[in-house]
Design an enzyme around this catalytic site. Structure first.
Site, short mmCIF file in Angstrom:
data_model
loop_
_atom_site.label_atom_id
_atom_site.label_comp_id
_atom_site.label_asym_id
_atom_site.label_seq_id
_atom_site.Cartn_x
_atom_site.Cartn_y
_atom_site.Cartn_z
N GLY A 68 -11.19 51.47 -2.74
CA GLY A 68 -11.83 50.64 -1.64
C GLY A 68 -10.71 49.45 -1.39
N ASP A 69 -11.37 48.79 -0.20
CA ASP A 69 -10.29 47.79 0.26
C ASP A 69 -9.98 46.41 -0.68
OD1 ASP A 69 -9.02 48.18 2.66
OD2 ASP A 69 -10.49 46.47 3.64
N LYS A 112 -7.47 47.72 -3.36
CA LYS A 112 -6.40 47.65 -3.05
C LYS A 112 -5.63 46.49 -2.78
CE LYS A 112 -7.12 52.24 -0.66
NZ LYS A 112 -7.13 52.89 0.62
N LEU A 170 -13.62 29.79 -5.42
CA LEU A 170 -13.45 28.69 -6.59
C LEU A 170 -12.18 28.92 -7.35
CD1 LEU A 170 -17.03 28.91 -8.25
CD2 LEU A 170 -15.93 27.00 -6.95
N GLU A 189 -11.11 30.94 10.96
CA GLU A 189 -10.04 32.00 10.88
C GLU A 189 -9.78 32.51 12.17
OE1 GLU A 189 -11.10 34.60 6.98
OE2 GLU A 189 -12.34 35.11 8.56
N HIS A 244 -19.03 29.95 -0.29
CA HIS A 244 -17.69 29.44 -0.33
C HIS A 244 -17.87 27.86 0.15
CE1 HIS A 244 -16.32 33.42 -0.60
NE2 HIS A 244 -16.03 33.47 0.52
N LYS A 279 -18.70 23.63 8.94
CA LYS A 279 -18.31 24.46 10.10
C LYS A 279 -17.51 25.63 9.57
CE LYS A 279 -15.20 22.50 12.81
NZ LYS A 279 -14.51 21.84 13.88
N ARG A 310 -6.09 29.53 11.75
CA ARG A 310 -6.77 29.80 10.25
C ARG A 310 -6.50 28.68 9.42
NH1 ARG A 310 -4.47 32.12 5.39
NH2 ARG A 310 -6.04 32.61 3.92
N ARG A 317 -12.58 17.20 4.53
CA ARG A 317 -12.23 16.05 5.31
C ARG A 317 -13.25 14.89 4.59
NH1 ARG A 317 -8.29 15.40 9.41
NH2 ARG A 317 -7.21 17.55 9.46
C1 BG6 Z 1 -15.03 36.36 2.30
C2 BG6 Z 1 -15.41 36.55 3.57
O1 BG6 Z 1 -15.60 36.05 1.46
O2 BG6 Z 1 -13.93 35.54 2.52
C3 BG6 Z 1 -14.71 36.85 4.73
O3 BG6 Z 1 -16.41 37.71 3.45
C4 BG6 Z 1 -13.47 35.94 4.99
O4 BG6 Z 1 -15.38 37.05 6.02
C5 BG6 Z 1 -13.10 35.76 3.25
O5 BG6 Z 1 -12.76 36.55 5.79
C6 BG6 Z 1 -11.91 34.68 3.61
O6 BG6 Z 1 -11.17 34.65 2.54
P1 BG6 Z 1 -9.74 33.92 2.19
O7 BG6 Z 1 -9.35 33.86 0.99
O8 BG6 Z 1 -8.66 34.76 3.18
O9 BG6 Z 1 -9.88 32.65 2.94
#
Ligand code: BG6
Length: 489
Positions: free
Chosen positions: A15-16, A19, A181, A217, A241, A334, A342, A347
């Site tokens: 899977g992604d 990898k 984390l 992003e 997150h 947000k 990205r 803040r």
């Molecule tokens: C993942 C989300 O948990 O975190 C993704 O499912 C998001 O949608 C990614 O792109 C962002 O992670 P990072 O480490 O690239 O900021």
């Protein structure tokens, strides 16, 4: 001489996530000498593959952190020799029993410790855990399971998943990843706050006007629309997150650095957040946008997304913590995809200086003249504090300037990927950076009613152009609390 072995079985090896993150992180740990002496890595998946084919696949994902280092290629070869493949079904105890045999051969009778990294969709977590725990768990050492979100879609489905896992595992065996984390600047939050006299005394409603947690992003959900449409940005980023960052930011001082003490404080502060009000939430979804001759797609242009989808790809929310430290302080979150940049940052906007001698020098824009502490988690890690300063010269004019800790300049050594830290912690049994089940419950308790309300009322997201700064609604939301988003200045 280490007389124990550690094996790491990556379930869902092709899977992604495996990898992109898991194999590279394991190699980086090996390269810097952080893996135990006797370790073995197994890839497990349904497709037929030989060890050589797995090695070939893995080798394409590896890079040398310090590319100038001459023996990196040699290190890669040594690492790949420790990687093996086992093909099996996810719900076959027999297939896991076969894996067990192979693991035993590698362990050579030494004390065996085993990790199963479930890099698979959550609907098969329980099958795998059942088979692995019945047929392939260690008999003389520990067995740990690493899992990663989505942990359900709401409180009920998450609780059901937890119950399912706990039929076969105890809490201490479950390592739930929230990879934020494992990010350097998120881990540093507590150091910044609790080891510097100049911060902790200011860390309350008395001096802090508002706190902003920003995730953006510059790309959309291309390629994973099918997954994303079932979740949306609130479940994908905010509930985990951003909430985790908020908890670390706002928690009371833990009794010690012990994992349980820290997680107790995080749960406590999450549970102190007031229920989320629909009027304190703005949702958005990106629409197609043409820029310099390129047409960027709308979220609903993805063939795996229904054309009338209301799933938010952007959300902003104002949260309030109902305790003595934070009463009345807006915590603004947000998060969005397909925005202009990205970035992930925290803040902290401080209050205006009471009776400021210099207020005239700032004109009417006192907001701009207040101190702001920014913790830029990524990219280009930094911590900077905006202060007011006299412009050198004969006049008395002020401006603001940043005291800037720029990581690239201060710490030339590259920062490890979040997965390296988390994998190492899982191997070492350090649970500080993993989500405990009551933490997960409290996160879902907070967000589930809001998610249900949005879905039941079919709240339509505000459309924003791909590559823009997101819906205007986010500004109105902030303005309601006299806040200006710091990242738009
Ligand atoms: C993942 C989300 O948990 O975190 C993704 O499912 C998001 O949608 C990614 O792109 C962002 O992670 P990072 O480490 O690239 O900021």
């Amino acid at each position: 001489e280490e007389e124990y072995t550690v094996s790491i079985t990556v379930v869902g090896a092709s899977g992604d996530l495996a990898k992109k993150k898991i194999f590279p992180a394991l190699f980086a740990l090996y390269d810097e000498g952080s893996l135990p002496k006797h370790f073995t890595i197994f890839g497990y998946a349904r497709s037929k593959m030989t060890d050589a084919e797995l090695r070939n696949m893995v080798s394409k994902t590896l890079t040398c952190r310090l590319d100038k280092r001459e023996n990196c290629g040699e290190k890669m070869d040594q690492f790949l020799k420790r990687c093996f493949y086992h093909s099996g079904q996810y719900n076959s105890e027999q297939n896991f029993a076969d894996l067990d045999k192979k693991l035993k051969e590698h362990e050579g009778g030494k004390l065996s410790n085993r990790i199963f990294y479930l890099s698979i969709p959550p609907n098969i977590f329980i099958d795998v855990v059942k088979c692995a725990s019945k047929s392939a768990s260690s008999t003389n050492g520990w067995t740990r399971v690493i899992v990663e979100k989505p942990f359900g879609r709401d409180y009920e489905s998450s609780a059901a998943l937890t119950r399912g896992l706990k039929e076969y595992l105890v809490e201490d065996q479950i390592f739930r990843i929230d990879h934020y984390l494992g990010k350097e600047l998120v881990e540093n939050l507590s150091v910044l706050r609790f080891s510097n006299l100049v911060f902790e005394p200011l860390w309350s409603r008395q001096y802090i006007r508002n706190v902003q947690l920003i995730f953006s992003e510059e790309f959309g959900t291309e390629g994973r629309g099918g997954y994303f449409d079932n979740y949306g940005i609130i479940r994908d980023v905010m509930q985990n997150h951003l909430l985790q960052i908020l908890a670390l930011f706002a928690m009371e001082t833990p009794a010690s650095l012990d994992a349980e003490d820290i997680r107790n404080e995080k749960v406590k502060v999450i549970r102190s957040i007031k229920p989320l009000q629909l009027e304190n939430v703005v949702i958005g979804q990106y629409k197609s946008h043409k820029k310099r001759g390129i047409t960027y797609p709308a979220y609903t242009d993805d063939r795996t997304v229904p054309s009338d989808s209301l799933t938010p790809t952007f959300a902003a929310a104002a949260l309030f913590i109902d305790n003595a430290r934070w009463d009345g302080v807006p915590f603004l979150m947000k998060a969005g995809k397909a925005l202009h940049t990205r970035r992930a940052e925290i803040r902290v906007q401080f209050r205006h200086v009471p009776g400021n001698l210099y207020k005239r020098s700032f004109g009417t824009d006192l907001d701009r003249a207040t101190n702001e502490l920014v913790i830029r988690v990524q990219p280009d890690e930094a911590i900077y504090l905006r202060i007011n300063n006299k412009i050198p010269g004969l006049g008395m004019r002020l401006d603001h300037s940043d005291l800037n800790l720029h990581y690239a300049a201060r710490y030339p050594k590259e920062i490890p990927d979040a997965y390296e830290r988390l994998l190492l912690d899982a191997i070492e049994g350090e649970r500080r950076l993993f989500i405990r089940s009551d933490e997960l419950d409290s996160a879902w308790e907070l967000f589930t009613p809001l998610l249900k309300e949005l879905e039941e009322k079919k709240v339509a997201p505000e459309l924003y152009p791909y590559g823009s700064r997101g819906p205007v609604g986010a500004h109105y939301l902030a303005a309601k609390y006299n806040v200006r988003w710091g990242d738009t200045n």
